[in-house]
Design a protein around this motif. Structure first.
Motif, short mmCIF file in Angstrom:
data_model
loop_
_atom_site.label_atom_id
_atom_site.label_comp_id
_atom_site.label_asym_id
_atom_site.label_seq_id
_atom_site.Cartn_x
_atom_site.Cartn_y
_atom_site.Cartn_z
N SER A 145 30.28 19.01 31.21
CA SER A 145 30.22 20.35 31.25
C SER A 145 30.51 20.97 29.63
O SER A 145 29.96 21.80 29.08
N VAL A 146 31.37 20.34 29.06
CA VAL A 146 31.76 20.66 27.88
C VAL A 146 31.69 19.78 26.68
O VAL A 146 32.72 19.06 26.51
N PRO A 147 30.55 19.15 26.48
CA PRO A 147 30.49 18.07 25.29
C PRO A 147 31.55 17.96 24.15
O PRO A 147 31.49 19.47 23.45
N GLY A 148 32.17 17.27 23.88
CA GLY A 148 33.08 17.14 22.63
C GLY A 148 34.32 17.92 22.89
O GLY A 148 35.15 17.99 22.13
N GLY A 149 34.64 18.63 23.99
CA GLY A 149 35.73 19.39 24.39
C GLY A 149 36.84 18.21 24.66
O GLY A 149 36.64 17.24 25.17
N ARG A 150 37.88 18.75 24.41
CA ARG A 150 39.35 18.26 24.51
C ARG A 150 39.53 18.01 26.07
O ARG A 150 39.82 19.25 26.59
N LEU A 151 39.80 16.81 26.54
CA LEU A 151 40.32 17.05 28.11
C LEU A 151 41.87 17.60 28.38
O LEU A 151 42.54 17.61 27.29
N PRO A 152 41.72 18.65 29.20
CA PRO A 152 43.00 19.22 29.45
C PRO A 152 44.18 18.31 29.65
O PRO A 152 44.00 17.31 30.39
N THR A 153 45.12 18.23 28.93
CA THR A 153 46.37 17.40 29.17
C THR A 153 46.88 17.32 30.65
O THR A 153 47.30 16.36 31.28
N SER A 154 46.77 18.40 31.31
CA SER A 154 47.07 18.51 32.74
C SER A 154 46.36 17.43 33.52
O SER A 154 46.89 17.05 34.79
N VAL A 155 44.96 17.10 33.15
CA VAL A 155 44.48 16.17 34.05
C VAL A 155 45.30 14.71 34.27
O VAL A 155 45.20 14.23 35.23
N ASN A 156 45.61 14.45 32.97
CA ASN A 156 46.38 12.91 32.90
C ASN A 156 47.64 13.36 33.41
O ASN A 156 48.24 12.34 34.07
N VAL A 157 48.23 14.20 33.23
CA VAL A 157 49.73 14.35 33.88
C VAL A 157 49.71 14.38 35.30
O VAL A 157 50.41 13.68 36.05
N TRP A 158 48.62 15.14 36.16
CA TRP A 158 48.30 15.20 37.28
C TRP A 158 48.15 13.88 37.78
O TRP A 158 48.73 13.36 38.82
N TRP A 159 47.30 12.84 37.18
CA TRP A 159 46.87 11.90 37.64
C TRP A 159 48.13 10.79 37.46
O TRP A 159 48.22 9.81 38.43
N GLY A 160 48.92 10.68 36.49
CA GLY A 160 49.92 9.91 36.46
C GLY A 160 51.13 10.02 37.29
O GLY A 160 51.34 9.16 38.08
N LEU A 161 51.06 11.25 37.60
CA LEU A 161 52.23 11.80 38.91
C LEU A 161 51.53 11.14 40.06
O LEU A 161 52.43 10.92 40.93
N TRP A 162 50.24 11.36 40.49
CA TRP A 162 49.70 11.11 41.58
C TRP A 162 49.85 9.72 41.81
O TRP A 162 50.24 9.25 43.10
N LEU A 163 49.70 8.92 40.72
CA LEU A 163 49.88 7.39 41.05
C LEU A 163 51.30 6.84 41.14
O LEU A 163 51.34 5.88 42.12
N VAL A 164 51.92 7.55 40.67
CA VAL A 164 53.68 7.28 40.96
C VAL A 164 53.91 7.28 42.50
O VAL A 164 54.49 6.76 43.11
N GLY A 165 53.42 8.58 42.86
CA GLY A 165 53.71 8.94 44.48
C GLY A 165 53.04 8.24 45.34
O GLY A 165 53.51 7.67 46.07
N MET A 166 51.89 7.64 45.03
CA MET A 166 50.94 6.89 45.76
C MET A 166 51.64 5.59 45.80
O MET A 166 51.69 4.84 46.92
N LEU A 167 51.90 4.83 44.39
CA LEU A 167 52.45 3.46 44.67
C LEU A 167 53.97 3.30 45.14
O LEU A 167 54.29 2.34 45.50
N PHE A 198 57.99 13.33 42.66
CA PHE A 198 56.77 13.03 41.82
C PHE A 198 55.43 13.69 42.74
O PHE A 198 54.47 14.28 41.94
N VAL A 199 55.56 13.65 43.89
CA VAL A 199 54.30 14.20 44.66
C VAL A 199 54.21 15.67 44.55
O VAL A 199 52.99 16.19 44.31
N ILE A 200 55.41 16.29 44.75
CA ILE A 200 55.19 17.80 44.39
C ILE A 200 54.73 18.16 43.12
O ILE A 200 54.05 19.13 42.93
N ALA A 201 55.55 17.61 42.01
CA ALA A 201 55.28 17.78 40.54
C ALA A 201 53.55 17.47 40.52
O ALA A 201 52.91 18.05 39.63
N ALA A 202 52.83 16.38 40.97
CA ALA A 202 51.43 15.94 40.99
C ALA A 202 50.64 17.23 41.42
O ALA A 202 49.58 17.60 41.24
N ALA A 203 51.03 17.80 42.72
CA ALA A 203 50.29 18.96 43.32
C ALA A 203 50.50 20.16 42.44
O ALA A 203 49.37 20.84 42.25
#
Length: 235
Positions: A145-167, A198-203
């Motif tokens: 959608s946004v070639p060359g655009g900077r990925l929002p930091t929130s995407v990585n934060v969301w996924w990191g928190l999700w993984l902790v909750g899942m694991l 962690f799950v709440i923070a991931a949400a």
């Protein structure tokens, strides 16, 4: 290519865009509702930890034997079931948003998505690949959608928190039964509460990520549509 062909191509592209803004708001709202559902579970788990395990032992006593639940345990089952309904609603809203996001990214980039459509569903459940496929699908749609655009930091934060909750075994997709979670609340309360946090923070982070990615895609679409309008007016 003639100007008339350019205009026709622009019109076809506009028709191909999927409305994603409202879907993004709904997906973000669904994530926040799921976070509230997990907060309610956390409150009940604290109540269970404070009350302490009954003298009769855990609800699941092994070998298929389950003792009668007390009122607090029974109410936890109700809270957990209600939360399950909200989580299912959240999942449907999120997937609806993700499919539209992917479709728009394909139109914007002209390239096929990196991940086949089946992985939008299966990527959450297939072992090993569920550690990165869902994030990868969102990232691929953003970059299309946004070639060359900077990925929002929130995407990585969301996924990191999700993984902790899942694991830790209490993520939104978890294997323990409700009675097993009750037993964990009695025997390892602080670990369970930390995982819930962690799950709440991931949400919450997920809701922010959905809004950030949606906003970026909508801005790109609007920019192209405005350029197409100016080109049509100049003919």
């Amino acid at each position: 290519m003639t100007e008339e062909e350019d205009i026709a191509q622009s019109a076809a592209r506009t028709l191909a865009y999927q409305p994603v803004q409202v879907t993004g708001w709904l997906a973000a709202g669904g994530l926040l509702l799921a976070g509230l559902a997990w907060l309610a579970r956390g409150v009940w788990e604290i109540r269970l930890a404070v009350a302490g395990e009954p003298a009769a032992g855990p609800p699941d006593q092994g070998d298929g034997v389950h003792r009668p639940l007390n009122s607090l345990e029974d109410s936890y089952h109700l809270v957990s079931s209600a939360g399950g309904v909200l989580v299912f609603l959240c999942a449907m809203l999120f997937l609806s948003w993700l499919f539209r996001l992917r479709d728009n990214a394909r139109v914007l980039s002209g390239d096929a998505p990196k991940y086949a459509g089946i992985w939008v569903f299966a990527g959450w459940f297939v072992p090993v690949v569920n550690l990165w496929f869902p994030r990868g699908i969102v990232v691929d749609a953003f970059r299309g959608s946004v070639p060359g655009g900077r990925l929002p930091t929130s995407v990585n934060v969301w996924w990191g928190l999700w993984l902790v909750g899942m694991l830790t075994g209490v993520g939104i997709v978890y294997r323990d039964s409700t009675d097993q979670i009750i037993e964990r609340a009695y025997t390892e309360g602080w670990q369970l509460q930390l995982s819930d946090a962690f799950v709440i923070a991931a949400a919450v982070a997920g809701a922010i990520a959905v809004r950030a990615v949606t906003t970026a895609q909508v801005a790109r679409i609007r920019g192209l549509q405005e350029a197409d309008t100016r080109m049509a007016e100049s003919v």
